[in-house]
Write a protein that holds these residues in place. Sequence first.
Motif, PDB file in Angstrom:
ATOM      1  N   ASP A 158      -3.786  14.627   1.786  1.00 46.13           N
ATOM      2  CA  ASP A 158      -4.999  14.823   0.992  1.00 46.13           C
ATOM      3  C   ASP A 158      -4.824  14.413  -0.472  1.00 46.13           C
ATOM      4  O   ASP A 158      -5.757  14.554  -1.277  1.00 46.13           O
ATOM      5  CB  ASP A 158      -5.435  16.292   1.059  1.00 46.13           C
ATOM      6  N   ARG A 159      -3.634  13.897  -0.827  1.00 46.53           N
ATOM      7  CA  ARG A 159      -3.402  13.484  -2.209  1.00 46.53           C
ATOM      8  C   ARG A 159      -4.232  12.221  -2.508  1.00 46.53           C
ATOM      9  O   ARG A 159      -4.151  11.225  -1.785  1.00 46.53           O
ATOM     10  CB  ARG A 159      -1.914  13.194  -2.436  1.00 46.53           C
ATOM     11  N   LYS A 160      -5.010  12.258  -3.573  1.00 45.60           N
ATOM     12  CA  LYS A 160      -5.793  11.095  -3.974  1.00 45.60           C
ATOM     13  C   LYS A 160      -4.919  10.157  -4.788  1.00 45.60           C
ATOM     14  O   LYS A 160      -4.328  10.562  -5.785  1.00 45.60           O
ATOM     15  CB  LYS A 160      -7.010  11.532  -4.792  1.00 45.60           C
ATOM     16  N   ILE A 161      -4.838   8.910  -4.344  1.00 44.72           N
ATOM     17  CA  ILE A 161      -3.989   7.920  -5.013  1.00 44.72           C
ATOM     18  C   ILE A 161      -4.859   6.806  -5.582  1.00 44.72           C
ATOM     19  O   ILE A 161      -5.531   6.084  -4.850  1.00 44.72           O
ATOM     20  CB  ILE A 161      -2.960   7.315  -4.038  1.00 44.72           C
ATOM     21  N   THR A 212       0.834  -1.194   0.000  1.00 47.42           N
ATOM     22  CA  THR A 212       0.000   0.000   0.000  1.00 47.42           C
ATOM     23  C   THR A 212       0.872   1.247   0.000  1.00 47.42           C
ATOM     24  O   THR A 212       2.042   1.204   0.393  1.00 47.42           O
ATOM     25  CB  THR A 212      -0.937   0.024   1.222  1.00 47.42           C
ATOM     26  N   ILE A 213       0.306   2.332  -0.441  1.00 53.40           N
ATOM     27  CA  ILE A 213       0.991   3.623  -0.394  1.00 53.40           C
ATOM     28  C   ILE A 213       0.582   4.338   0.889  1.00 53.40           C
ATOM     29  O   ILE A 213      -0.607   4.433   1.213  1.00 53.40           O
ATOM     30  CB  ILE A 213       0.652   4.477  -1.627  1.00 53.40           C
ATOM     31  N   LEU A 228       1.289  -3.584   3.738  1.00 49.44           N
ATOM     32  CA  LEU A 228       0.219  -3.057   4.579  1.00 49.44           C
ATOM     33  C   LEU A 228       0.424  -3.434   6.041  1.00 49.44           C
ATOM     34  O   LEU A 228       0.122  -2.649   6.943  1.00 49.44           O
ATOM     35  CB  LEU A 228      -1.124  -3.587   4.067  1.00 49.44           C
ATOM     36  N   ARG A 229       0.954  -4.637   6.276  1.00 48.57           N
ATOM     37  CA  ARG A 229       1.212  -5.079   7.652  1.00 48.57           C
ATOM     38  C   ARG A 229       2.081  -4.108   8.414  1.00 48.57           C
ATOM     39  O   ARG A 229       1.861  -3.841   9.600  1.00 48.57           O
ATOM     40  CB  ARG A 229       1.877  -6.469   7.624  1.00 48.57           C
ATOM     41  N   ALA A 233      -3.003   6.162   5.648  1.00 48.51           N
ATOM     42  CA  ALA A 233      -3.141   5.182   4.567  1.00 48.51           C
ATOM     43  C   ALA A 233      -3.840   5.839   3.393  1.00 48.51           C
ATOM     44  O   ALA A 233      -4.807   6.579   3.568  1.00 48.51           O
ATOM     45  CB  ALA A 233      -3.937   3.977   5.055  1.00 48.51           C
ATOM     46  N   SER A 234      -3.343   5.595   2.207  1.00 43.81           N
ATOM     47  CA  SER A 234      -3.944   6.191   1.017  1.00 43.81           C
ATOM     48  C   SER A 234      -5.207   5.448   0.579  1.00 43.81           C
ATOM     49  O   SER A 234      -6.032   5.987  -0.164  1.00 43.81           O
ATOM     50  CB  SER A 234      -2.936   6.157  -0.138  1.00 43.81           C
ATOM     51  N   GLY A 235      -5.352   4.200   1.028  1.00 42.42           N
ATOM     52  CA  GLY A 235      -6.460   3.374   0.589  1.00 42.42           C
ATOM     53  C   GLY A 235      -6.188   2.656  -0.719  1.00 42.42           C
ATOM     54  O   GLY A 235      -7.001   1.858  -1.189  1.00 42.42           O
ATOM     55  N   TYR A 236      -5.009   2.912  -1.294  1.00 39.93           N
ATOM     56  CA  TYR A 236      -4.623   2.270  -2.553  1.00 39.93           C
ATOM     57  C   TYR A 236      -3.799   1.030  -2.266  1.00 39.93           C
ATOM     58  O   TYR A 236      -2.858   1.061  -1.465  1.00 39.93           O
ATOM     59  CB  TYR A 236      -3.808   3.233  -3.417  1.00 39.93           C
TER      60      TYR A 236
END
Length: 309
Positions: free
Chosen positions: A159-162, A150-151, A223-224, A240-243
């Motif tokens: 606030d950067r959307k990935i 993950t990024i 992610l871990r 976490a970017s969620g990506y």
Amino acid sequence: MRALLAGAITAMLLAAATMSARAADEPLKVCLDEDVPPLSAHHRGKPDSGFDVVLAQTIADRLGRPLKIQWFESKLDEDSSPALEANALLSDGRCALVGGYALTKDSLVVPGVKTAKLPDFDGATRDDRRRRIPVGVLMPSQPYIYSPMTIVLGPKAKDRKITDIGDLAGLRLAIESGTLGDAILMTYEKGKLIDDITHLVPGRSDLLGELERDAFDATLLDLRRFDAHRAAHPDTKITASGYYYPIGANRGYVALETDEALLDAVNKVLSDLQSTGKLAELGRASGLTYLPPREPAILGDVWLKILNR
């Protein structure tokens, strides 16, 4: 004659019952890495913890057997081989299952050597560190969790959307040299991000700490590791970017191919835990971002997949 036959059958049944009782008394021995929170952690003065710890206990309970964990330490260096270390632990009888094992094609090939050294393990002697163990062939269980990369974003980039690796362009990127994340970022669109990347030395630099101190804007990692950082730093400023990078590996158990019956029993328990939502529940309770296993169950050549993207 009938009396003799009845006596023989009774004796056989009693022997089978005795053997079954002995099997139930035998601990389910599981090898776990001592320092991969929140999957598994074993440190002096602290209680054992992690998703793989509670999962192993749950499986042992379902099988009606006590649990015995053999803790080991996997070294991150060029000479180490997680596959051979796991094989040596199993082949030496230190455990019947190795948990948290990344299920990849490369990690499950028939060994190209006849012997392997044991990793450092809890209770190891000087002789244990010198011995070479004749190794067997590994067989995987069904997967029980998906582990992606993950990024993670620093304070200024929160606030950067990935939605893709390309969305990192222009950010100050940090990555550990020689890692999978390094290969992904360095080869993206034939080096498009190279000028934005700073390399850190694994084991000598605090990657997420540097991000926390706003020295960099983003990184790509397991992610871990972010879950572990967030648990240790509840007030963290990194997010976490969620990506999730689309190439990831499932984790499961491995045993020697001679223990197929045990793997069958474990697979039945895992199927039940998955279908009832218990695996996700155990993951959340352990502070883990739980993602269910994905196809393919066993990841193929990851390097070719990265280079061809």
